[in-house]
Write an enzyme that holds these catalytic residues in place. Structure first.
Site: not given
Ligand code: AMP
Length: 114
Positions: A96, A100, A102
């Site tokens: 994606v 982001h 994790h």
């Protein structure tokens, strides 16, 4: 440019399990968890990859790491341990293209990663 799945989540166009939200960041449960705890800490600003970071993003990225630390405590993995990962581009396993972090924990992990 079409919206990423994370932009749609930020814009509340598709549902997600939100565990934290403020003006800069949203954190959700990963829909395909690889461990008992698998959260994603996502900036509201769409930055496609770590390569696209600029100096003006420094505060946001710092906040993302601080939130990861707080969520690790909230999900009770802070003492046993956890892993925080930014995947970047194809070799890094990024799927994606909206950065982001994790936050993964609740089981023992291997090193080096596969
Ligand atoms: P990465 O491979 O580092 O880009 O990570 C993308 C992560 O997003 C994967 O762990 C996916 O399981 C997760 N993911 C994809 N779609 C969703 C969604 N709709 N809600 C929550 N997590 C998602």
């Amino acid at each position: 440019m079409s919206k990423t799945i994370f932009q749609k989540i930020i814009d509340k166009e598709i549902p997600s399990e939100v565990v934290y939200e403020d003006e800069l960041v949203i954190a959700i449960k990963d829909v395909n968890p690889v461990a008992p705890v698998h959260l994603l800490i996502i900036p509201k600003k769409c930055i496609p990859t770590l390569n696209d970071l600029t100096k003006e993003d420094t505060n946001t990225v710092g906040r993302m790491i601080e939130i990861a630390k707080d969520l690790a405590k909230e999900f009770n993995i802070h003492k046993t341990g956890y892993r925080t990962v930014f995947n970047c581009n194809d070799d890094g396993g990024q799927t994606v293209y909206h950065i982001h972090l994790h936050l993964i924990g609740g089981r023992k992990m291997n090193w080096p990663p596969g």
